[in-house]
Design a protein around this motif. Structure first.
Motif, short mmCIF file in Angstrom:
data_model
loop_
_atom_site.label_atom_id
_atom_site.label_comp_id
_atom_site.label_asym_id
_atom_site.label_seq_id
_atom_site.Cartn_x
_atom_site.Cartn_y
_atom_site.Cartn_z
N LYS A 1 -4.21 -3.76 -4.70
CA LYS A 1 -4.85 -2.81 -5.73
C LYS A 1 -6.35 -2.15 -5.60
CE LYS A 1 -1.71 -5.97 -8.79
NZ LYS A 1 -2.32 -6.95 -9.53
N VAL A 2 -6.96 -3.73 -5.36
CA VAL A 2 -8.61 -2.18 -5.89
C VAL A 2 -8.21 -0.93 -5.36
CG1 VAL A 2 -10.68 -3.12 -5.69
CG2 VAL A 2 -9.79 -4.46 -6.54
N ALA A 3 -7.75 -1.69 -4.18
CA ALA A 3 -8.34 -0.85 -2.21
C ALA A 3 -7.44 1.24 -2.78
CB ALA A 3 -7.56 -1.04 -1.23
N CYS A 4 -5.78 0.39 -3.32
CA CYS A 4 -5.20 1.37 -4.04
C CYS A 4 -5.92 2.05 -5.12
CB CYS A 4 -4.41 1.24 -4.16
SG CYS A 4 -3.13 0.59 -3.20
N HIS A 5 -6.50 2.17 -5.83
CA HIS A 5 -7.54 2.11 -6.79
C HIS A 5 -8.91 2.89 -5.93
CE1 HIS A 5 -9.99 2.56 -10.25
NE2 HIS A 5 -10.55 1.71 -9.71
N ILE B 1 1.21 -1.27 -0.04
CA ILE B 1 0.04 0.30 -0.11
C ILE B 1 0.78 1.06 0.02
CG2 ILE B 1 -1.14 1.19 1.64
CD1 ILE B 1 -2.73 -1.20 2.15
N TYR B 2 2.24 1.45 0.80
CA TYR B 2 3.16 2.68 1.12
C TYR B 2 3.52 2.66 -0.52
CZ TYR B 2 1.73 2.50 6.15
OH TYR B 2 1.41 3.47 6.68
N ARG B 3 3.57 1.56 -0.65
CA ARG B 3 4.61 1.74 -2.42
C ARG B 3 4.04 1.75 -3.29
NH1 ARG B 3 6.81 -4.17 -4.57
NH2 ARG B 3 4.13 -3.53 -5.15
N GLU B 4 2.42 2.32 -3.45
CA GLU B 4 1.83 2.71 -4.23
C GLU B 4 1.34 4.26 -3.86
OE1 GLU B 4 -0.76 0.65 -6.46
OE2 GLU B 4 -0.32 -1.08 -5.70
N LEU B 5 0.40 4.56 -2.35
CA LEU B 5 0.24 4.98 -2.03
C LEU B 5 0.51 6.12 -1.00
CD1 LEU B 5 -3.41 4.20 -1.90
CD2 LEU B 5 -1.87 5.65 -3.51
N PRO B 6 2.21 6.40 -0.80
CA PRO B 6 3.12 6.81 0.90
C PRO B 6 2.47 7.43 1.61
CG PRO B 6 3.87 7.71 -1.77
CD PRO B 6 2.79 6.99 -1.83
N ASP B 7 1.03 7.83 0.81
CA ASP B 7 0.30 9.10 2.04
C ASP B 7 -0.81 8.53 2.88
OD1 ASP B 7 2.38 11.67 1.76
OD2 ASP B 7 1.15 12.20 0.48
N ALA B 8 -0.87 6.46 2.87
CA ALA B 8 -2.23 6.45 3.06
C ALA B 8 -2.11 6.05 4.64
CB ALA B 8 -1.61 4.59 2.67
N GLN B 9 -2.83 5.74 4.80
CA GLN B 9 -3.52 6.55 6.51
C GLN B 9 -4.29 4.35 6.63
OE1 GLN B 9 -5.39 8.87 8.67
NE2 GLN B 9 -5.66 10.35 5.91
N ILE B 10 -3.47 4.20 7.31
CA ILE B 10 -3.32 2.84 7.36
C ILE B 10 -3.75 2.02 8.69
CG2 ILE B 10 -2.89 0.05 6.80
CD1 ILE B 10 -1.26 1.22 5.14
#
Length: 276
Positions: free
Chosen positions: A130-134, A24-33
């Protein structure tokens, strides 16, 4: 950036949870998990459904919930993505989502069909992430799948009523970290059939005639400490999710035990309520 939650039966010994977060972080560095739980009993979709239903509503609308329990796709266990109650869920069509959809009608449901999926042994990583990041980027469900209308249900969550409405037959659906046992009898269901009557709750050889609203209600603070009920005593209550729960006050599974061990109660054991 939308919050992405993780609910799995992966535990924390292996590398699986770390891989999910890293991807997730690789695709969305600012993600909140946020981790909801990784200690679901392996493949226990009922336990997962209970935890998911009673946790998702505390997150803001637009949150994305990845559910990694029994996630391997088969012709009878399709990957699905849903929008329910303003929240996105990415899961398998194994019934987990049924406890939520029994109360909230989905706004959208699609069967996931992304191009060139990695059909390996780790579908939560290969597909769900992949779906979540989309979605987190602002993408729509229509892009990742086609409309789907064959959601499975979890019938075990519905208690039955017998004896002309004088008895509810329920079952245990969850055992928590304290050893407290949660039944599938919701307060609303209980009150609908109670109609002001007295009642007796029975589980194996245990019988209880009062259901409390919080754990400490078992204590009569007007009595001297030596005469009060307290730690180690059994009670029934409507828990924070409004299901009837049997508990040992201030229990500890590692020392004195909990309701599950002391009463010999396990998942799917029967609990009845008889109205008097």
């Amino acid at each position: 950036m939308a919050i992405i939650t993780l609910t799995t039966d992966f535990g924390l010994k292996d590398y699986f949870v770390g891989c999910l977060k890293g991807s997730i972080y690789r695709e969305l560095p600012d993600a909140q998990i946020v981790d909801i739980s990784h200690d679901i009993s392996p493949f226990n979709i009922h336990e997962c459904a209970y935890i998911l239903k009673n946790s998702y509503k505390n997150f803001p609308e637009g949150s994305i919930h990845i559910v990694g329990v029994d996630a391997e796709p088969t012709p009878e266990n399709q990957h699905i993505a849903l929008l329910i109650d303003g929240h996105y869920f990415i899961t398998s069509n194994n019934g987990i989502i049924g406890l939520i959809t029994s109360e909230k009608k989905p706004q959208k449901v699609v069967e996931i069909n992304i191009p060139n999926p990695d059909n390996g042994s780790f579908p939560v990583l290969d597909v769900f992430i992949k779906v979540a990041c989309h979605i987190a980027r602002g993408g729509t469900l229509e892009v990742v799948g086609k409309p789907f209308n064959a959601l499975k249900e979890l019938r075990e969550f519905t208690p039955s009523v017998t004896d002309d409405g004088n008895k509810i037959i329920g079952s245990i659906i969850y055992v928590d970290n304290y050893g407290n046992v949660v039944t599938n009898i919701h307060k609303n269901f209980f009150e609908a059939y109670r109609k002001g009557r007295g009642y007796e709750l029975a589980a194996r050889s245990t019988k209880i005639s009062r259901i409390h609203n919080k754990y400490s209600d078992i204590i009569n603070f007007d009595l001297d400490r030596s005469q009060r009920k307290g730690a180690g005593d059994l009670l029934a209550l409507f828990n924070s999710a409004n299901y009837i729960e049997l508990a040992i006050y201030k229990s500890d599974l590692n020392t004195v035990g909990g309701a599950s061990t002391l009463l010999g109660l396990e998942f799917r054991d029967t609990v009845t309520v008889s109205f008097l």
